[in-house]
Design a protein around this motif. Structure first.
Motif, short mmCIF file in Angstrom:
data_model
loop_
_atom_site.label_atom_id
_atom_site.label_comp_id
_atom_site.label_asym_id
_atom_site.label_seq_id
_atom_site.Cartn_x
_atom_site.Cartn_y
_atom_site.Cartn_z
N LEU A 105 0.86 -0.70 -0.09
CA LEU A 105 0.37 0.08 -0.19
C LEU A 105 0.78 1.34 0.58
CD1 LEU A 105 -2.37 -1.12 2.67
CD2 LEU A 105 -3.22 -0.75 0.46
N MET A 106 2.31 0.71 0.18
CA MET A 106 3.01 2.47 0.64
C MET A 106 3.70 2.71 0.48
SD MET A 106 1.53 2.78 3.40
CE MET A 106 0.45 2.39 4.49
N GLY A 107 4.40 2.06 -1.16
CA GLY A 107 5.27 2.62 -2.26
C GLY A 107 4.89 1.95 -3.53
N LEU A 108 5.99 1.81 -4.34
CA LEU A 108 6.04 1.11 -5.71
C LEU A 108 6.90 0.09 -4.87
CD1 LEU A 108 7.05 4.05 -8.12
CD2 LEU A 108 4.57 2.12 -8.15
N SER A 109 5.98 -1.54 -5.69
CA SER A 109 6.18 -2.61 -5.60
C SER A 109 6.54 -3.28 -7.07
CB SER A 109 5.34 -3.96 -4.91
OG SER A 109 5.62 -5.29 -4.99
N GLY A 110 7.52 -3.40 -7.98
CA GLY A 110 7.14 -3.21 -9.40
C GLY A 110 6.31 -2.20 -10.13
N ASP A 111 5.86 -3.15 -11.09
CA ASP A 111 5.22 -1.72 -11.83
C ASP A 111 4.34 -0.52 -10.40
OD1 ASP A 111 5.17 -0.55 -14.34
OD2 ASP A 111 2.87 -0.72 -14.44
N HIS A 112 3.74 0.45 -11.66
CA HIS A 112 2.36 1.23 -10.50
C HIS A 112 0.89 1.05 -10.44
CE1 HIS A 112 1.22 2.68 -14.57
NE2 HIS A 112 0.43 3.11 -14.60
N GLN A 113 0.95 -0.34 -11.62
CA GLN A 113 -0.66 -0.98 -11.35
C GLN A 113 -0.73 -1.89 -9.92
OE1 GLN A 113 -2.80 -0.19 -13.30
NE2 GLN A 113 -4.48 -1.65 -12.01
N ASN A 114 0.59 -2.39 -9.33
CA ASN A 114 0.60 -3.02 -8.24
C ASN A 114 -0.13 -1.77 -7.22
OD1 ASN A 114 1.70 -5.17 -9.69
ND2 ASN A 114 4.10 -5.01 -9.36
N THR A 115 0.14 -0.99 -6.90
CA THR A 115 0.24 -0.05 -6.04
C THR A 115 -1.30 0.09 -6.18
OG1 THR A 115 2.71 0.61 -5.72
CG2 THR A 115 0.63 1.72 -5.06
#
Length: 416
Positions: free
Chosen positions: A135-145
């Motif tokens: 929830l707090m930042g990018l984890s791979g591509d932005h779509q994941n967030t």
């Protein structure tokens, strides 16, 4: 691209990497005698720049920010002002750095996930950190967030209890946003929100009196605080899986039992771990890292001396403190100007060993603003600031309006 092209490779597409790319394109390469020989290549696991501080508010509602405000900006747009021959963008994940052959291996995010090997003449490491919660930042591509927020919001509409672990700025701001959104500042909570910290106060970098003030502000939002307690394990109620809850999109909305020391347990419909970050350095040789896993840089120049010539690191991934966006704004020109000296020396335009390196001087006085609902606490350069100032500067939109110059390059229009 000519076989003789010298690649300045930048790893990371957030504040540090994007800022460094703009500075190099605007002020470093144009000043070199053979400027047409150089090209910037930027590798990012996300195709979009993300205004990361907004995450603590964005997670509560899709209407948290006006629709005309962009939390994500395409990197292609950020660099459209430059000629195609000046910069190449790679959307993928760095998996290996070989400092001896001066090559980086990237797994492309495009279809097929092909492996790309990039040689570099100079290297800037700006891969940042990863938060425990997606929830707090990018984890791979932005779509994941975006997907994480969507999943969380769906469960939030029915949640009756939420536990946030971590009493730092992220944990406090997240709890404050949830309390403001769900409980409306009435002090009579519709949803039980609890913050758990192992420290004897919230916000350990701030004076105890400000920490206490933040706790009082949270209380008025229906948030309770448990201090001096250790989370021993988190057990998913539905699957009996131990730990891992809240740390992936698949387990983001697990209902859990949080086990604290002294045999205390907390039940939570939603669990948010906010107890720290991990540097994105698993592609690096351990000899380049400090004991905490951050890239070990020379404090004054931000050089990664053990990685060979013309290698720098900046931003949250490096060993320099403080790790903050305002520090990155000071680091970018230091890296740019020092890299310029390295490149001139490599072209024999200045005598090797006579480079006039720019010294990085990090702030030694505390600057930390923490939003708590519609209030907040904080310090700026060691001075306490009133609650309304925290709201005015940060709380209105978590710097969303102030961020575009950092990704579109206008903030680096002049050499600093």
């Amino acid at each position: 691209m000519s076989a003789n092209t010298k690649i300045i490779l930048i790893l990371g597409g957030s504040y540090a990497g994007v800022g460094a790319a703009h500075y190099i394109l605007k002020h470093v390469i144009p000043s070199l005698p053979n400027k047409n020989d150089y090209r910037v290549a930027l590798v990012s696991s996300s195709s979009h720049f993300f205004v990361r501080p907004t995450s603590v508010r964005a997670l509560v509602s899709e209407n948290a920010f006006p629709k005309d405000k962009r939390l994500f900006a395409p990197l292609s747009e950020a660099f459209k002002q430059y000629a195609d021959s000046a910069i190449t963008l790679y959307h993928g994940t760095v998996v290996k750095l070989d400092q001896l052959t001066r090559k980086v291996t990237v797994i492309s995010a495009e279809a097929g996930k092909t492996e790309i090997n990039l040689e570099y003449h100079a290297l800037v490491i700006a891969t940042g950190v990863t938060t425990q919660s997606p929830l707090m930042g990018l984890s791979g591509d932005h779509q994941n967030t975006i997907d994480a927020w969507t999943s969380f919001r769906r469960k939030l509409s029915t949640a009756k209890s939420i536990v946030v672990t971590g009493g730092g700025p992220t944990g406090v701001e997240t709890a404050g946003e949830l309390g403001q959104y769900l409980n409306g500042g009435s002090g009579k909570p519709n949803v039980a929100i609890t913050v758990v910290t192992k420290s004897n106060q919230l916000l350990p970098y701030l004076p105890p009196s400000l920490a206490q003030k933040a706790e009082e502000q949270l209380s008025k939002l229906g948030v309770s605080v448990i201090k001096n307690r250790v989370v021993e394990k988190v057990v998913s109620i539905d699957t009996d899986a131990v730990n891992g809850a809240g740390q992936s999109i698949e387990r983001l909305t697990d209902s859990v039992t949080v086990h604290l020391d002294h045999d205390q347990t907390l039940q939570a419909d939603l669990y948010i771990p906010a107890t720290g970050v991990s540097p994105n350095t698993n592609f690096l040789d351990h000899q380049l890292l400090d004991k905490e896993g951050y890239v070990n840089v020379k404090p004054s120049s931000l050089q990664v001396e053990k990685a060979g010539p013309r290698v720098y690191a900046l931003g949250h991934v490096c060993s320099s403190n403080p790790r903050a966006i305002h520090a990155i704004m000071k680091q970018v020109p230091v890296v740019g100007e020092n890299l310029k000296q390295d490149l001139l020396a490599a072209e024999n335009k200045i005598q090797a060993g006579k480079e006039a390196y720019r010294a990085y001087e990090p702030e030694t006085k505390v600057s930390q603003l923490v939003v708590v609902g519609k209030k907040g606490v904080g310090m700026f350069l060691g001075w306490r600031v009133p609650s309304f100032f925290v709201w005015l500067i940060k709380g209105r939109d978590y710097w969303l309006d102030m961020t575009p110059p950092m990704w579109n390059g206008k903030g680096y229009a002049k050499p600093i």
